[in-house]
Design a protein around this motif. Structure first.
Motif, mmCIF file in Angstrom:
data_model
loop_
_atom_site.group_PDB
_atom_site.id
_atom_site.type_symbol
_atom_site.label_atom_id
_atom_site.label_comp_id
_atom_site.label_asym_id
_atom_site.label_seq_id
_atom_site.Cartn_x
_atom_site.Cartn_y
_atom_site.Cartn_z
ATOM 1 N N VAL A 185 0.880 -1.169 0.000
ATOM 2 C CA VAL A 185 0.000 0.000 0.000
ATOM 3 C C VAL A 185 0.915 1.215 0.000
ATOM 4 O O VAL A 185 1.755 1.378 0.898
ATOM 5 N N ALA A 186 0.778 2.077 -1.013
ATOM 6 C CA ALA A 186 1.717 3.187 -1.197
ATOM 7 C C ALA A 186 0.970 4.454 -1.583
ATOM 8 O O ALA A 186 -0.210 4.417 -1.948
ATOM 9 N N THR A 187 1.673 5.579 -1.507
ATOM 10 C CA THR A 187 1.090 6.855 -1.907
ATOM 11 C C THR A 187 1.505 7.237 -3.327
ATOM 12 O O THR A 187 1.174 8.315 -3.795
ATOM 13 N N ARG A 188 2.249 6.352 -3.991
ATOM 14 C CA ARG A 188 2.623 6.590 -5.393
ATOM 15 C C ARG A 188 2.489 5.285 -6.159
ATOM 16 O O ARG A 188 2.581 4.194 -5.596
ATOM 17 N N MET A 189 2.286 5.426 -7.468
ATOM 18 C CA MET A 189 2.243 4.255 -8.333
ATOM 19 C C MET A 189 3.606 3.572 -8.339
ATOM 20 O O MET A 189 4.644 4.231 -8.241
ATOM 21 N N PRO A 190 3.636 2.240 -8.480
ATOM 22 C CA PRO A 190 4.942 1.568 -8.587
ATOM 23 C C PRO A 190 5.610 1.906 -9.905
ATOM 24 O O PRO A 190 4.949 2.250 -10.886
ATOM 25 N N ASP A 191 6.917 1.817 -9.917
ATOM 26 C CA ASP A 191 7.682 2.055 -11.138
ATOM 27 C C ASP A 191 7.814 0.720 -11.870
ATOM 28 O O ASP A 191 8.706 -0.075 -11.600
ATOM 29 N N TYR A 192 6.898 0.492 -12.813
ATOM 30 C CA TYR A 192 6.912 -0.784 -13.522
ATOM 31 C C TYR A 192 8.047 -0.860 -14.537
ATOM 32 O O TYR A 192 8.405 -1.944 -14.980
ATOM 33 N N ASP A 193 8.611 0.272 -14.936
ATOM 34 C CA ASP A 193 9.746 0.235 -15.848
ATOM 35 C C ASP A 193 10.982 -0.321 -15.149
ATOM 36 O O ASP A 193 11.741 -1.112 -15.716
ATOM 37 N N GLN A 194 11.198 0.112 -13.911
ATOM 38 C CA GLN A 194 12.385 -0.325 -13.171
ATOM 39 C C GLN A 194 12.104 -1.531 -12.286
ATOM 40 O O GLN A 194 13.030 -2.216 -11.854
ATOM 41 N N GLY A 195 10.822 -1.792 -12.005
ATOM 42 C CA GLY A 195 10.473 -2.986 -11.257
ATOM 43 C C GLY A 195 10.552 -2.858 -9.762
ATOM 44 O O GLY A 195 10.932 -3.807 -9.075
ATOM 45 N N TYR A 196 10.195 -1.686 -9.206
ATOM 46 C CA TYR A 196 10.205 -1.571 -7.756
ATOM 47 C C TYR A 196 9.104 -0.617 -7.305
ATOM 48 O O TYR A 196 8.662 0.264 -8.061
ATOM 49 N N PRO A 197 8.609 -0.793 -6.051
ATOM 50 C CA PRO A 197 7.553 0.081 -5.536
ATOM 51 C C PRO A 197 8.114 1.424 -5.101
ATOM 52 O O PRO A 197 9.325 1.577 -4.933
ATOM 53 N N GLU A 198 7.231 2.394 -4.909
ATOM 54 C CA GLU A 198 7.654 3.714 -4.451
ATOM 55 C C GLU A 198 6.702 4.194 -3.369
ATOM 56 O O GLU A 198 5.496 3.984 -3.444
ATOM 57 N N SER A 199 7.266 4.863 -2.364
ATOM 58 C CA SER A 199 6.507 5.506 -1.287
ATOM 59 C C SER A 199 5.542 4.533 -0.605
ATOM 60 O O SER A 199 4.365 4.845 -0.378
ATOM 61 N N VAL A 200 6.038 3.343 -0.269
ATOM 62 C CA VAL A 200 5.219 2.337 0.416
ATOM 63 C C VAL A 200 5.029 2.749 1.875
ATOM 64 O O VAL A 200 5.992 3.100 2.565
ATOM 65 N N ILE A 201 3.771 2.696 2.357
ATOM 66 C CA ILE A 201 3.513 3.048 3.755
ATOM 67 C C ILE A 201 3.220 1.804 4.595
ATOM 68 O O ILE A 201 3.355 1.836 5.813
ATOM 69 N N THR A 202 2.810 0.719 3.958
ATOM 70 C CA THR A 202 2.638 -0.535 4.668
ATOM 71 C C THR A 202 2.594 -1.668 3.655
ATOM 72 O O THR A 202 2.300 -1.445 2.473
ATOM 73 N N SER A 203 2.897 -2.872 4.105
ATOM 74 C CA SER A 203 2.882 -4.027 3.220
ATOM 75 C C SER A 203 2.733 -5.299 4.040
ATOM 76 O O SER A 203 2.888 -5.289 5.267
ATOM 77 N N GLY A 204 2.441 -6.383 3.359
ATOM 78 C CA GLY A 204 2.285 -7.669 4.025
ATOM 79 C C GLY A 204 1.849 -8.718 3.035
ATOM 80 O O GLY A 204 1.668 -8.440 1.835
ATOM 81 N N ALA A 205 1.671 -9.925 3.524
ATOM 82 C CA ALA A 205 1.290 -11.042 2.663
ATOM 83 C C ALA A 205 -0.204 -11.282 2.735
ATOM 84 O O ALA A 205 -0.835 -11.152 3.796
ATOM 85 N N ALA A 206 -0.795 -11.647 1.594
ATOM 86 C CA ALA A 206 -2.208 -11.997 1.552
ATOM 87 C C ALA A 206 -2.428 -13.318 2.291
ATOM 88 O O ALA A 206 -1.568 -14.210 2.281
ATOM 89 N N LYS A 207 -3.577 -13.455 2.911
ATOM 90 C CA LYS A 207 -3.903 -14.668 3.648
ATOM 91 C C LYS A 207 -4.255 -15.795 2.673
ATOM 92 O O LYS A 207 -4.300 -15.602 1.463
ATOM 93 N N ALA A 208 -4.527 -16.963 3.237
ATOM 94 C CA ALA A 208 -4.827 -18.131 2.407
ATOM 95 C C ALA A 208 -6.045 -17.898 1.527
ATOM 96 O O ALA A 208 -6.145 -18.450 0.413
#
Length: 563
Positions: free
Chosen positions: A299-322
């Motif tokens: 979850v981020a405040t900016r779109m990911p950089d799909y050209d370079q392959g990395y997220p930007e300005s991520v405020i939280t993250s985690g794994a999806a449940k089953a």
């Protein structure tokens, strides 16, 4: 009478990856500017099959060309090999003369590098000599065993989310220039495996390593490239082996489709409020859409950089449940758009779910919009709430629904009594819809006014003079026609108020002539009778006087040389 239309703008006023083999591409030299003849031979190279290729100037066609291999680059060195048996052709976009057969030196000649001289006869009989002396060793005969990669293939047609590892296998053969015999490369021959990994239309790096052949000349290399592969495989030089032909390798990626949702959250939050960023992520499989268990959700405040392959300005993250759901706590700090997605991967489609976090409400009251005869639009009003130092955009749309664009903006000052007054002016269009909009900030949510339609009637007019050289004491007439654009098209305008203006010869300013204004008749015509000698020589023009429904326009000008 021809209508002279006044101009008015209808809208606003205001990584290629290149692999080189035994013969590399080179840039041809510029032509001599001092009258000297152009250079004919640019370079010499030894090909993987043991032949020799001479790179030529395509603008010069020799009557004959002879290649001479010499023992050393000394002036009196013996010639070991000589031939005129060459064929012409294009290699890599350049002109080459190539020996028809493999170059074979006298028996007992050791492997090594030998200088090559080139003799040729130009049209007209001029014989020239190109000497290896003074040129780099790369222009010499490379009289060694040539190791060429004759095959290189991956064990699978592509990689995907579930199958990311692939094994590259191939074979290397060695050509002996002495005998012309081909045999598998000896065990331990080094092979350079190099490839670029790319996705989202951009190459992101080079990967690979050196591997060695077995006793049969075969090699194997296993890797997880992590994207589309474009590369090459080439044998490496050793004491008695020189690289020959290389092989290109490709391994595409099959992209998996996934979808992600973000649960709507309260319309208005206040700084410090806690809320949950939650939703569900699924992946399309052979059995349909299934929970994307374990997916790394950002979850981020900016779109990911799909050209370079990395997220930007991520405020939280985690794994999806089953079951594919996710839920992460977040504290509201400012108005922003949240972008939720699975961590960028070349194996996944670029999918993003968006939602908005807004802090504090606001409103716009007492909005007023006007448009004048010059298409200048003005708006005033009040921004209410936490309004200090906020940007307000004045926007235009040709249809009131889509195509909104900002034509001007202002920044509010300090608040007075809970509101901030604003005034904005801009160049508008003939006909359109307008609004004032406040984009969401850390102080206030998005607010905007209603969207009134502003328009006026377009006009055009002409001007003509009955005589450009009237005699003293006579009269002449200045006249023209005014038309307006209605639903029925361009029609004559009745009772249009026309003002006549005069600019004396040699002056730069126009002045309104007192008493020289009139109204058009039913045919849109206006007319002024002038007395020669009263105003002197100069230019006359006419313009419509402002009213509340028409755009102003001018009529060009006429010049009168008064006697």
């Amino acid at each position: 009478m021809r209508i002279a239309r006044t101009w008015r703008r209808a809208g606003f006023r205001a990584g290629v990856f290149v692999m080189a083999g035994a013969i590399g591409a080179a840039v041809a030299p510029a032509a001599f500017g001092d009258g000297r003849p152009p250079e004919t031979v640019f370079s010499v190279a030894t090909k993987a099959d043991g032949t020799v290729a001479v790179r030529m100037n395509g603008q010069v066609a020799p009557d004959w060309l002879q290649i001479n291999v010499r023992a050393t680059d000394a002036a009196d060195a013996a010639t070991l090999y000589s031939t005129r048996d060459v064929t012409n052709g294009i290699i890599g976009g350049s002109d080459y003369a190539t020996t028809s057969a493999r170059v074979v030196l006298p028996a007992g000649t050791p492997y090594g590098s030998y200088p090559i001289d080139v003799d040729f006869q130009l049209p007209g009989g001029d014989v020239q000599h190109w000497s290896a002396a003074g040129h780099a060793a790369g222009n010499w005969l490379d009289y060694r065993k040539h190791a060429s990669v004759t095959s290189a293939t991956f064990d699978r047609a592509s990689t995907d989310w579930d199958h990311r590892t692939a094994t590259l296998t191939g074979h290397v053969e060695v050509l002996d220039p002495v005998t012309g015999a081909k045999s598998p490369a000896p065990a331990g021959t080094s092979v350079d495996v190099r490839y670029q990994v790319g996705w989202a239309s951009q190459w992101t790096g080079t990967s690979g390593e050196d591997v060695t052949t077995d006793a049969d000349g075969d090699f194997s290399y296993t890797s997880a490239p992590g994207g589309d592969v474009l590369g090459y495989v080439q044998a490496l030089a050793s004491a008695d082996i020189t690289p020959g032909d290389w092989a290109e390798v490709r391994l595409p990626v099959v992209v998996s489709q996934y979808r992600i949702t973000a649960v709507p959250r309260p319309a208005v939050l206040y700084r410090g409020d806690r809320f949950a960023a939650e939703g569900k992520v699924e992946r399309l499989t052979a059995d349909g859409w299934k929970p994307f268990a374990g997916a790394a959700v950002d979850v981020a405040t900016r779109m990911p950089d799909y050209d370079q392959g990395y997220p930007e300005s991520v405020i939280t993250s985690g794994a999806a449940k089953a079951d594919g759901t996710y839920s992460f706590p977040i504290t509201a700090k400012q108005t922003t758009t949240l972008y939720t997605y699975v961590y960028p991967s070349p194996y996944l489609s670029p999918v993003v779910a968006t939602s908005t976090v807004s802090t504090t409400a606001g409103s716009i009251t007492l909005p007023k919009f006007t448009i004048d005869q010059d298409a200048t639009v003005k708006t005033t009003g009040r921004l209410n709430g936490d309004c200090a130092h906020q940007t307000l955009d004045f926007q235009f749309s040709p249809n009131g629904t889509t195509g909104w664009r900002t034509i001007a903006h202002t920044v509010t000052g300090a608040a007075t009594g809970g509101y901030c007054s604003y005034y904005i002016a801009a160049n508008g269009g003939w006909d359109g819809w307008y609004r004032v909009r406040h984009a969401a900030t850390s102080q206030m949510v998005t607010v905007q006014t209603q969207t009134p339609r502003l328009r006026r009637t377009r006009t055009q007019m002409s001007i003509a003079v009955s005589s450009t050289h009237p005699a003293y004491g006579t009269t002449y007439t200045i006249s023209g026609v005014v038309i307006q654009l209605t639903g029925a098209g361009w029609v004559h305008e009745n009772k249009a108020h026309v003002q006549l203006y005069f600019r004396a010869k040699g002056d730069t300013l126009w002045g309104g002539a007192v008493g020289l204004d009139a109204y058009t008749d039913a045919a849109g015509r206006y007319s002024f009778r002038m007395e020669a000698g009263r105003y002197g020589s100069g230019s006359w023009t006419a313009a419509l006087l402002p009213d509340s429904t028409h755009f102003s326009t001018g009529a060009g000008y006429v010049t009168v040389n008064d006697a």
